[in-house]
Write an enzyme that holds these catalytic residues in place. Structure first.
Site, PDB file in Angstrom:
ATOM      1  CG  ASP A   1      -4.144   8.449 -12.352  1.00 57.88           C
ATOM      2  OD1 ASP A   1      -4.432   8.209 -11.361  1.00 57.88           O
ATOM      3  OD2 ASP A   1      -4.750   8.949 -13.393  1.00 57.88           O
TER       4      ASP A   1
ATOM      5  CG  HIS B   1      -6.723  11.896  -9.544  1.00 53.55           C
ATOM      6  ND1 HIS B   1      -6.875  11.330  -8.156  1.00 53.55           N
ATOM      7  CD2 HIS B   1      -7.037  10.715 -10.254  1.00 53.55           C
ATOM      8  CE1 HIS B   1      -7.749  10.157  -8.085  1.00 53.55           C
ATOM      9  NE2 HIS B   1      -7.534   9.922  -9.556  1.00 53.55           N
TER      10      HIS B   1
ATOM     11  CG  ASN C   1      -4.000  11.219  -5.675  1.00 56.55           C
ATOM     12  OD1 ASN C   1      -3.723  11.299  -7.077  1.00 56.55           O
ATOM     13  ND2 ASN C   1      -4.645  10.098  -5.126  1.00 56.55           N
TER      14      ASN C   1
ATOM     15  CG  ASP D   1      -1.884   1.036   1.193  1.00 56.29           C
ATOM     16  OD1 ASP D   1      -3.173   0.665   0.951  1.00 56.29           O
ATOM     17  OD2 ASP D   1      -1.599   2.293   1.310  1.00 56.29           O
TER      18      ASP D   1
ATOM     19  CD  GLU E   1      -3.830   3.714  -1.331  1.00 55.89           C
ATOM     20  OE1 GLU E   1      -4.506   2.765  -0.870  1.00 55.89           O
ATOM     21  OE2 GLU E   1      -2.882   4.373  -0.718  1.00 55.89           O
TER      22      GLU E   1
HETATM   23  P1  GH3 Z   1      -1.687   5.298   4.494  1.00 55.06           P
HETATM   24  O1  GH3 Z   1      -0.400   5.869   4.267  1.00 55.06           O
HETATM   25  O2  GH3 Z   1      -2.489   5.252   5.568  1.00 55.06           O
HETATM   26  O3  GH3 Z   1      -1.930   4.384   3.031  1.00 55.06           O
HETATM   27  O4  GH3 Z   1      -2.604   6.797   3.726  1.00 55.06           O
HETATM   28  P2  GH3 Z   1      -3.155   7.018   2.489  1.00 55.06           P
HETATM   29  O5  GH3 Z   1      -3.208   8.520   2.226  1.00 55.06           O
HETATM   30  O6  GH3 Z   1      -2.294   6.518   1.377  1.00 55.06           O
HETATM   31  O7  GH3 Z   1      -4.428   6.263   2.378  1.00 55.06           O
HETATM   32  P3  GH3 Z   1      -6.007   6.642   2.060  1.00 55.06           P
HETATM   33  O8  GH3 Z   1      -6.618   5.263   1.906  1.00 55.06           O
HETATM   34  O9  GH3 Z   1      -6.501   7.498   2.873  1.00 55.06           O
HETATM   35  O10 GH3 Z   1      -5.886   7.331   0.571  1.00 55.06           O
HETATM   36  C1  GH3 Z   1      -5.663   6.363  -0.650  1.00 55.06           C
HETATM   37  C2  GH3 Z   1      -5.968   7.534  -1.630  1.00 55.06           C
HETATM   38  O11 GH3 Z   1      -5.538   6.925  -2.854  1.00 55.06           O
HETATM   39  C3  GH3 Z   1      -7.031   8.260  -1.887  1.00 55.06           C
HETATM   40  C4  GH3 Z   1      -7.184   7.878  -3.229  1.00 55.06           C
HETATM   41  O12 GH3 Z   1      -7.842   9.141  -4.012  1.00 55.06           O
HETATM   42  C5  GH3 Z   1      -6.100   7.400  -3.797  1.00 55.06           C
HETATM   43  N1  GH3 Z   1      -6.115   6.706  -5.010  1.00 55.06           N
HETATM   44  C6  GH3 Z   1      -6.908   5.628  -5.262  1.00 55.06           C
HETATM   45  N2  GH3 Z   1      -6.879   5.328  -6.376  1.00 55.06           N
HETATM   46  C7  GH3 Z   1      -6.604   5.965  -7.361  1.00 55.06           C
HETATM   47  C8  GH3 Z   1      -6.052   6.144  -8.664  1.00 55.06           C
HETATM   48  O13 GH3 Z   1      -6.370   5.373  -9.539  1.00 55.06           O
HETATM   49  N3  GH3 Z   1      -5.367   7.292  -9.251  1.00 55.06           N
HETATM   50  C9  GH3 Z   1      -4.982   8.157  -7.968  1.00 55.06           C
HETATM   51  N4  GH3 Z   1      -4.324   9.158  -8.452  1.00 55.06           N
HETATM   52  N5  GH3 Z   1      -5.102   8.112  -6.877  1.00 55.06           N
HETATM   53  C10 GH3 Z   1      -5.818   7.119  -6.525  1.00 55.06           C
HETATM   54 MG    MG Z   2      -2.234   4.299   1.478  1.00 51.68          MG
END
Ligand code: GH3
Ligand code: MG
Length: 320
Positions: A208, A204, A199, A191, A235
């Site tokens: 990606d 965004h 982001n 993760d 992610e």
């Molecule tokens: P942690 O260290 O605890 O994992 O914190 P985090 O911020 O990584 O975790 P959180 O679950 O709060 O946020 C995950 C983020 O990943 C939020 C979401 O917008 C982003 N995300 C998920 N899928 C995609 C994608 O396909 N593209 C982009 N750019 N961002 C994505």
């Molecule tokens: Mg994360």
């Protein structure tokens, strides 16, 4: 749906003919070498041609050389062409292989039987080289388009690694296989750390791009052909490692962690360091009659949670 295509992790082409990156492979089967020779002349320049003079030899070459199309004679001593075709269509690994009969039998009965056993076409001897070439090209294109679609169903459009659907199927299959062979099976969940902040600050689209870089870096760390990386969710990535114990999986997880750090993707808003990092949860177990594949996922998730709570940018593992 994104339109950009990426090569899949096992390096199989996603685009028919154009992206094949090699000559298409053709298997010519006929008990008369002179007939093989005639067809060989037609295809030698554009195809990699394999030849067989009997049914069993043809089936062996299908399994060893993975031809893209078979030109098959019907009348052969021992196993005839109908039987060869039947066996190809009954084999899960070969059933998508198109078979074209090339034969002196031009009666409707033989043609009907040929199509019933699964052939895609029927060409009568003596043949016209231009017609045979054109028909083969058509069937080959259709076959490769089918391969492409079958693969796209299992590929994540953003990163080009396998998707969740493929992961679910593969995990179940590896789980059954590990049970049969009493070998251990390991899972690494990965993760991205503070990715929401990434982001929020870089946008965004940059997010990606970072996910693509993470996917290809993880992929670059795999060493065995049976190992795989998939995009498990937003992610989050998951790696299935057959015949791998906890120590082996931890080793790989730590290499993955180091490789992502070494990629130096700037992340000025992470609490771990100035670069993008990942946390990894690792679990391994020996499936027996009472275990479920979900237990391996849960165990790896728990370890991921531990890695996060210990400060992120690290791997944590346990025997499930
Ligand atoms: P942690 O260290 O605890 O994992 O914190 P985090 O911020 O990584 O975790 P959180 O679950 O709060 O946020 C995950 C983020 O990943 C939020 C979401 O917008 C982003 N995300 C998920 N899928 C995609 C994608 O396909 N593209 C982009 N750019 N961002 C994505
Ligand atoms: Mg994360």
């Amino acid at each position: 749906m994104r339109t950009k295509l990426y090569l899949d992790p096992q390096d199989r082409p996603l685009n028919p003919l154009l992206q094949l990156g090699r000559k298409p492979r053709l298997l010519i089967v006929d008990d008369q070498p002179v007939n093989i020779q005639a067809l060989y002349q037609v295809f030698a320049a554009d195809y990699q041609v394999f030849m067989a003079t009997s049914g069993p030899q043809a089936l062996g070459l299908c399994r060893d050389k993975h031809p893209d199309l078979v030109l098959l004679d019907i009348q052969m001593p021992g196993m005839d062409g109908f039987e060869v075709c039947r066996q190809i269509k009954a084999d899960a690994e070969l059933q998508d292989l198109p078979v074209v009969f090339v034969t002196a039998h031009s009666e409707p009965k033989a043609e009907t039987e040929g199509l019933e056993v699964g052939a895609v076409d029927f060409i009568s001897k003596p043949f016209n080289p231009a017609v045979v070439r054109a028909r083969v090209k058509t069937h080959l294109t259709l076959k490769l388009q089918g391969d492409l679609l079958r693969q796209m169903v299992f590929i994540d459009g953003l990163t080009g690694v396998y998707n969740r659907r493929f992961f679910d199927e593969r995990l179940e299959r590896e789980f059954q296989r590990a049970r049969r062979s009493a070998s251990s099976l390991a899972l690494i969940v990965v993760d991205v750390d503070y990715f929401k902040r990434y982001n929020d600050h870089y946008g965004h689209l940059a997010g990606d791009e970072a996910l693509r870089a993470v996917a290809s870096t993880l992929l670059g760390q795999l060493k065995r052909p049976g190992d795989m990386v998939s995009r498990y969710g937003g992610e989050e990535f998951a790696c299935i490692l057959p015949e791998t114990d906890l120590a082996g999986a931890m080793c790989l997880a730590e290499e993955m962690e180091a490789a992502i750090r070494a990629a130096h993707i700037a992340h000025a808003y992470s609490d771990v360091c100035a670069h993008l990092t990942v946390s990894l949860g690792v679990a391994s177990f020996k499936p027996d009659g009472t275990r479920l594949a979900e237990e391996l996922i849960q165990a790896a998730d728990q370890q991921l949670y531990l890695a996060k709570s210990k400060g992120r940018g690290r791997a944590s593992g346990a025997e499930a």
